[in-house]
Design an enzyme around this catalytic site. Structure first.
Site, PDB file in Angstrom:
ATOM      1  N   CYS A 114      -3.696   3.827  -8.230  1.00  0.00           N
ATOM      2  CA  CYS A 114      -3.568   2.797  -9.393  1.00  0.00           C
ATOM      3  C   CYS A 114      -1.894   2.768 -10.045  1.00  0.00           C
ATOM      4  O   CYS A 114      -1.700   1.800 -10.636  1.00  0.00           O
ATOM      5  CB  CYS A 114      -4.351   2.915 -10.714  1.00  0.00           C
ATOM      6  SG  CYS A 114      -6.189   2.919 -10.008  1.00  0.00           S
ATOM      7  N   HIS A 253      -1.781  -0.215 -17.089  1.00  0.00           N
ATOM      8  CA  HIS A 253      -2.779  -0.316 -15.998  1.00  0.00           C
ATOM      9  C   HIS A 253      -4.003  -0.864 -16.579  1.00  0.00           C
ATOM     10  O   HIS A 253      -4.608  -0.460 -17.701  1.00  0.00           O
ATOM     11  CB  HIS A 253      -2.945   0.816 -15.491  1.00  0.00           C
ATOM     12  CG  HIS A 253      -3.835   0.915 -14.265  1.00  0.00           C
ATOM     13  ND1 HIS A 253      -4.088   0.044 -13.419  1.00  0.00           N
ATOM     14  CD2 HIS A 253      -4.913   1.840 -14.190  1.00  0.00           C
ATOM     15  CE1 HIS A 253      -5.065   0.370 -12.707  1.00  0.00           C
ATOM     16  NE2 HIS A 253      -5.722   1.345 -13.123  1.00  0.00           N
ATOM     17  N   ASN A 283     -10.463  -3.451 -12.435  1.00  0.00           N
ATOM     18  CA  ASN A 283      -9.160  -2.576 -11.997  1.00  0.00           C
ATOM     19  C   ASN A 283      -8.866  -3.196 -10.752  1.00  0.00           C
ATOM     20  O   ASN A 283      -9.829  -2.806  -9.566  1.00  0.00           O
ATOM     21  CB  ASN A 283      -9.754  -1.302 -12.065  1.00  0.00           C
ATOM     22  CG  ASN A 283      -8.866  -0.110 -11.894  1.00  0.00           C
ATOM     23  OD1 ASN A 283      -7.820  -0.484 -11.423  1.00  0.00           O
ATOM     24  ND2 ASN A 283      -9.044   0.948 -12.035  1.00  0.00           N
TER      25      ASN A 283
END
Ligand code: ACO
Length: 326
Positions: A114, A253, A283
């Site tokens: 990520c 994020h 996500n």
């Protein structure tokens, strides 16, 4: 004269197919209410059967190049951040180069899950600052849907597919003020896809294997993410000699709205100054920060001269931040 890098253009791509929380209610024992309250996610995009990471990357990259006013031939560095490369090799960056008809400049993938886009941005900034590149294409692209166990409700509601890109160009003024990268490999068992060369991918496998899919200890990852992102915010502001109040936009994020809100609180940021797109696509790992950035730029929310704080946390663990004058 000191050389800096600055963002010349952004781009994004989300696959056509949408999977809503209501769709997931039919697949696993979950509810729209549980997913939205615990994560902030409403829907996610899923790549078509014949659509792969390079396809998503290409769309986002073409838009970023077009918006930067450059031609593909001007790009002299290609970095793709991805955890879901199409092949073991060549890298997705090389596959993307071929699509874009770019020949010769360095191209490579960055694997920091990520945090991948923030890592890639930091690397590209260093290439430009040292005069090794003038126009870097930096892409975050993922087809996470292919490494998700769609019968595991604790993970399948969280993730989606997508791509975001920026063109980073040399400039006489910043641009990127500073970037900060960290990792601590001791947490490899908290968030992982255990499958790989060492586990015998070279052998013929029959049937499905849990090791092919994302495994996560959600609670522990959550706690670490909140604590670590709080720390990196302080580090980043101190290094750039900036105060919390100097930040115009937090571009975090997009994993979980509760993690985003905790970081915003730490910065005393009002929520209308926090770019939030997690509700729209879940996500998307390395694609998440450039997707959020592109959304805010194209809506006209982020304006020239604004100061942005980008941050990310992910598998590894890895974490990183960038402070940017847009
Ligand atoms: N629907 C309904 N119930 C569920 C679901 C679901 N989809 N998933 C789990 N549950 C249940 C659990 O089984 C548990 O039930 P129990 O109490 O009977 O055992 C209950 O809900 C609570 O589960 P928790 O895991 O404690 O829920 P929590 O509030 O921690 O939320 C979540 C889980 C959303 C995964 C959270 O821990 C999280 O977001 N963690 C961060 C993970 C993450 O974002 N990872 C991505 C990569 S790292 C990064 O990007 C930051």
């Amino acid at each position: 004269m000191t050389q800096y890098s600055s963002i010349a253009g952004t781009g994004a791509y989300l696959p056509e197919k949408i999977l809503t929380n209501a769709d997931l209610e039919k697949m696993v024992d979950t509810t729209d209410q549980w997913i939205f309250e615990r994560t902030g996610i409403r829907k996610r995009h899923i790549a078509a059967d014949d659509e792969f990471t390079v396809d998503l990357a290409e769309q986002a990259a073409r838009e970023a190049i077009e918006r930067s006013g450059l031609a593909t031939g001007d790009i002299d560095l290609v970095i793709v951040a991805t955890t879901t490369p199409d092949r073991v090799f060549p890298s997705t960056a090389c596959l993307l180069q071929k699509r874009l008809d770019i020949h010769g400049p360095a191209a490579f993938d960055v694997q920091a899950v990520c945090s991948g886009f923030v890592y890639a941005l930091s690397i590209a900034d260093k290439f430009i600052k040292t005069g090794s590149a003038r126009h870097a294409l930096v892409v975050g692209a993922e087809t996470l849907s292919r490494i998700i166990d769609w019968s595991d409700r604790s993970t399948c509601v969280l993730f989606g597919d997508g791509a975001g890109a920026v063109v980073l160009s040399a400039s006489e003024s910043p641009g990127i003020l500073s970037t900060h990268l960290h990792a601590d490999g001791q947490y490899d068992d908290l968030l992982t896809v255990p499958d790989g060369i060492a586990s015998g991918r070279h052998k013929i496998k029959s049937g499905q294997d849990a090791n092919m899919y994302i495994q996560m200890k959600g609670n522990e990852v959550f706690r670490m993410a909140v604590m670590t992102l709080g720390r990196i915010v302080d580090e980043t502001l101190e290094a750039a000699n900036l105060d919390k109040s100097d930040i115009d936009w937090l571009v975090p994020h997009q994993a979980n709205i509760r993690i985003i809100n905790a970081t915003a609180k730490k910065l005393n940021m009002p929520l209308d100054r926090v770019v939030t797109t997690v509700d729209q696509h879940g996500n998307t790992s390395a694609a998440s920060v450039p997707l959020a950035l592109h959304a805010a730029v194209s809506e006209g929310a982020i304006k020239k001269g604004d100061t942005l704080l980008l941050e990310a946390f992910g598998g590894g663990f890895t974490w990183g931040s960038a402070i940017i004058r847009y």
